[in-house]
Design a protein around this motif. Structure first.
Motif: not given
Length: 414
Positions: A15-17, A123-129, A399-414
């Motif tokens: 995200v920082a990059a 957009l950032g969420t899309a690029l990270v994912l 902050i928003g990108v990391e939050l959304f990416a974490a929801l997709a990558l790091e949580t079960e049951g989302a």
């Protein structure tokens, strides 16, 4: 409560990059704002960047807005999408900022509601994912929605839904800039977080005449004035006060000379309501009340009642997912223990009487809207939404990108 399951150690670095690019993208949109269903340049920029990332965006039939899916290899047939939505349109007001290089270059147009920030976050969420899908870290299908015309009732969300944007969506999230909340934090609420909002125009007609003989005609000025004063009070006494119904007028028009009773009068305003039950009942009740008042003044009437949006009702599990991902990533919520204020990254928020067409998506799948803090920490100035001096602390994008990416990558049951 959902828990972090598959931590991605490099997420913050990724995200920082991207942050410098996303901030530049946001500033470009801010300089070139486009109104609802006119977002052709914005759509082209998004399409080109997403295509360059190896994705296949689908532009909506109207030519603005798009949907892009990220489906990891091996995804089961028929699997449900986790969706993230951004709204891409601007407002028809002047940008009053004079001290920033990204001030709007289009007279009478400004991103004064933060949609450029929302767009940059998704957009950032899309690029990270997209990168995570290539590396095998993304294990669920994700849908990114770039929606046109949020500011136009009943909202561009209906365009997305009509184009199949909610097909197979199991859960959906969005953020909205909040200048009352500091950057680095989000604000959450379970249940209704925004209001229903409809628009209405009341037309009164009569034969007209001389002000010396009001008894021989229909005194439309008095009639429209009584409508303006009496309808809000009458409505409030006929509906459950817990529904929070608010009828407020924004325009009244009639007449052209002091000694002429006019033949036409108009009254225009909005009906806002905190509860779905009240939103559904308001139109029929207003027709009944107007008919009775119009009869008193012998006025003919028509009511143009334009359905806007229902309230956004955040689902409890979805709110829990947002809170869990935010606190795991950025800090801790204060629950009566000694926690530094700087670590309290999730706060409660009140229900707003503003309307938001994210509500239409929640008719099809559970989800939640979070308020994204955009006020610079330590800055006591609140630049409110829908005002020409609105601006955002751009650290909120990451902050928003990391939050959304974490929801997709790091949580079960989302």
């Amino acid at each position: 409560m959902p828990t972090a399951a598959r931590p991605v150690a490099a997420l913050r670095d990724r995200v920082a990059a991207l942050e410098p690019e996303l901030i530049a993208f946001r500033r470009d949109l801010h300089r070139h704002p486009e109104l609802g269903r006119q977002e052709f340049r914005t759509t082209a920029l998004l399409r080109d960047r997403l295509t360059a990332a190896g994705l296949a965006p689908r532009v909506l039939p109207g030519g603005t807005g798009m949907i892009v899916d990220i489906v990891p290899e091996g995804t089961p047939r028929g699997a449900e999408f986790l969706a993230f939505r951004a709204d891409i349109d601007a407002l028809p007001i002047d940008d009053a900022k004079t001290d920033v290089p990204y001030r709007s270059t289009v007279a009478g147009r400004a991103h004064a509601c933060g949609h450029d920030v929302h767009t940059s976050v998704v957009l950032g969420t899309a690029l990270v994912l997209a990168e995570a899908a290539r590396s095998g870290e993304l294990r669920r299908p994700v849908r990114l929605i770039f929606q046109p015309a949020e500011e136009l009732m009943p909202g561009g969300a209906l365009d997305v839904i009509a184009a199949g944007g909610m097909d197979r969506v199991g859960r959906i999230f969005a953020v909205h800039c909040d200048p009352k909340v500091e950057a680095g934090r989000i604000a959450l609420r379970t249940g209704a977080i925004t209001s229903a909002c409809d628009r209405l125009v009341l037309h009164l007609d009569g034969p007209g005449g001389h002000t010396a003989r009001p008894h021989l005609t229909t005194d439309l000025v008095t009639a429209i004035a009584r409508m303006a004063a009496d309808l809000p009070a009458a409505l409030s006494r006929r509906m459950d006060p817990r529904w929070g119904v608010s009828l407020v007028w924004g325009r009244i028009a009639s007449g052209s000379a002091p000694n002429v009773i006019p033949q036409h009068a108009e009254l225009e305003g909005t009906v806002r309501c905190l509860e779905l039950a009240g939103w559904r009942e308001a139109p029929d009740l207003l027709h009944e009340l107007i008919a009775k008042l119009a009869e008193t003044y012998r006025a003919k009437w028509t009511l143009d009642y334009h359905r806007g949006v229902p309230p956004v009702v955040n689902e409890a599990v979805s709110v829990g997912l947002l809170e869990a991902a935010m606190t795991a990533r950025f800090g801790h919520r204060d629950e009566g223990r000694a926690t530094a204020a700087a670590d309290q990254v999730v706060e409660d928020t009140e229900q707003s009487l503003g309307g938001e067409d994210f509500s239409w998506y929640l008719e099809h799948a559970p989800g939640a809207l979070a308020r994204l803090g955009v006020r610079t920490p330590g800055d006591s100035t609140v630049r409110d939404l829908h005002q020409g001096r609105f601006d955002a602390d751009e650290r909120a994008i990451g902050i928003g990108v990391e939050l959304f990416a974490a929801l997709a990558l790091e949580t079960e049951g989302a």
